[in-house]
Design a protein around this motif. Structure first.
Motif, short mmCIF file in Angstrom:
data_model
loop_
_atom_site.label_atom_id
_atom_site.label_comp_id
_atom_site.label_asym_id
_atom_site.label_seq_id
_atom_site.Cartn_x
_atom_site.Cartn_y
_atom_site.Cartn_z
N VAL A 157 0.84 -1.20 0.00
CA VAL A 157 0.00 0.00 0.00
C VAL A 157 0.87 1.25 0.00
O VAL A 157 0.67 2.16 -0.80
N VAL A 158 1.85 1.29 0.87
CA VAL A 158 2.70 2.48 1.00
C VAL A 158 3.55 2.69 -0.26
O VAL A 158 3.59 3.79 -0.82
N LEU A 159 4.21 1.64 -0.73
CA LEU A 159 5.08 1.79 -1.91
C LEU A 159 4.28 2.07 -3.18
O LEU A 159 4.68 2.91 -4.00
N SER A 160 3.14 1.43 -3.34
CA SER A 160 2.30 1.69 -4.51
C SER A 160 1.72 3.09 -4.46
O SER A 160 1.60 3.76 -5.49
N SER A 161 1.36 3.56 -3.27
CA SER A 161 0.85 4.92 -3.13
C SER A 161 1.91 5.93 -3.51
O SER A 161 1.63 6.91 -4.21
N LEU A 162 3.15 5.71 -3.07
CA LEU A 162 4.24 6.62 -3.43
C LEU A 162 4.48 6.63 -4.93
O LEU A 162 4.63 7.70 -5.54
N MET A 163 4.54 5.45 -5.54
CA MET A 163 4.76 5.39 -6.99
C MET A 163 3.62 6.04 -7.76
O MET A 163 3.85 6.78 -8.72
N THR A 164 2.39 5.79 -7.33
CA THR A 164 1.24 6.38 -8.01
C THR A 164 1.25 7.89 -7.85
O THR A 164 0.97 8.62 -8.81
N CYS A 165 1.56 8.39 -6.66
CA CYS A 165 1.60 9.84 -6.45
C CYS A 165 2.67 10.51 -7.29
O CYS A 165 2.46 11.60 -7.82
N ILE A 166 3.81 9.86 -7.43
CA ILE A 166 4.87 10.42 -8.27
C ILE A 166 4.38 10.54 -9.72
O ILE A 166 4.55 11.59 -10.36
N VAL A 167 3.75 9.49 -10.24
CA VAL A 167 3.23 9.54 -11.60
C VAL A 167 2.13 10.59 -11.73
O VAL A 167 2.07 11.34 -12.72
N ILE A 168 1.25 10.68 -10.73
CA ILE A 168 0.17 11.67 -10.78
C ILE A 168 0.72 13.08 -10.76
O ILE A 168 0.25 13.96 -11.50
N PHE A 169 1.74 13.35 -9.94
CA PHE A 169 2.32 14.69 -9.90
C PHE A 169 3.07 15.01 -11.19
O PHE A 169 3.08 16.17 -11.62
N ILE A 170 3.66 14.03 -11.84
CA ILE A 170 4.28 14.26 -13.15
C ILE A 170 3.20 14.62 -14.17
O ILE A 170 3.35 15.56 -14.95
N ILE A 171 2.09 13.88 -14.17
CA ILE A 171 0.98 14.19 -15.06
C ILE A 171 0.43 15.58 -14.76
O ILE A 171 0.12 16.36 -15.67
N SER A 172 0.33 15.92 -13.47
CA SER A 172 -0.17 17.24 -13.09
C SER A 172 0.76 18.36 -13.53
O SER A 172 0.30 19.43 -13.93
N LEU A 173 2.06 18.12 -13.46
CA LEU A 173 3.01 19.13 -13.95
C LEU A 173 2.91 19.32 -15.45
O LEU A 173 3.03 20.43 -15.96
#
Length: 175
Positions: free
Chosen positions: A147-163
């Motif tokens: 949960v923690v590692l997948s959340s971190l990876m997903t958030c990184i990808v989401i913030f890249i998409i947001s940028l």
């Protein structure tokens, strides 16, 4: 209103294709996987009725379940995410703005609100997803690590998409 619907349909198609075509087999030893398709639910307009939000979340999860050959796991996690979204919007957004069709984005709400929204939403989605997937507490430490590692990876990808899609001013559509 029509622009908002068309924009969200395009977002749905692009994120679903990204999820099932590119990121389906992308992960770290089956412990950390990326699910940026949750942006479909998180970036729906603020004033969308709750019933429509639940139906769209369920259908989004079913579409991902169809490609992942899972039986309702993503659908249940997406419905939990929709519940979180309603709760989060009720406690953080002013009453006057809740009926607007603005997209909750980095440019319109600010980085602090947006990052809290994305981090908590991603964590809730992944917690439900992995707990329903394992359906036991025998390997709870491995499940929580996923949960923690997948959340971190997903958030990184989401913030890249947001940028990549950042807009300083959002479009305000009048009714």
């Amino acid at each position: 209103m029509a622009k908002v619907i068309i924009y969200n349909i395009i977002r749905f198609v692009i994120l679903l294709i990204l999820q099932v075509a590119v990121l389906k087999n992308f992960g770290y030893y089956n412990i950390a996987v990326t699910y940026p398709y949750i942006l479909i639910i998180l970036l729906l307009p603020i004033g969308i009725p709750n019933l429509v939000l639940y139906v769209l979340a369920f259908l989004t999860g079913l579409c991902v379940d169809a490609f992942y050959d899972s039986i309702g796991i993503h659908a249940s996690a997406c419905v939990a995410l929709a519940f979180f979204r309603i709760f989060f919007h009720n406690i953080t957004i002013e009453v006057e703005e809740r009926s607007s069709f603005n997209t909750p984005s980095w440019g319109s709400r600010g980085l602090k609100w947006y990052s809290t929204y994305i981090l908590l939403g991603t964590f809730i989605h992944h917690l439900v997803l992995f707990l329903v997937e394992s359906f036991s507490f025998s390997n709870i430490l491995q499940t929580l690590l996923s949960v923690v590692l997948s959340s971190l990876m997903t958030c990184i990808v989401i913030f890249i998409i947001s940028l990549l899609t950042y807009q300083k001013k959002t479009r305000i559509l009048s009714n």
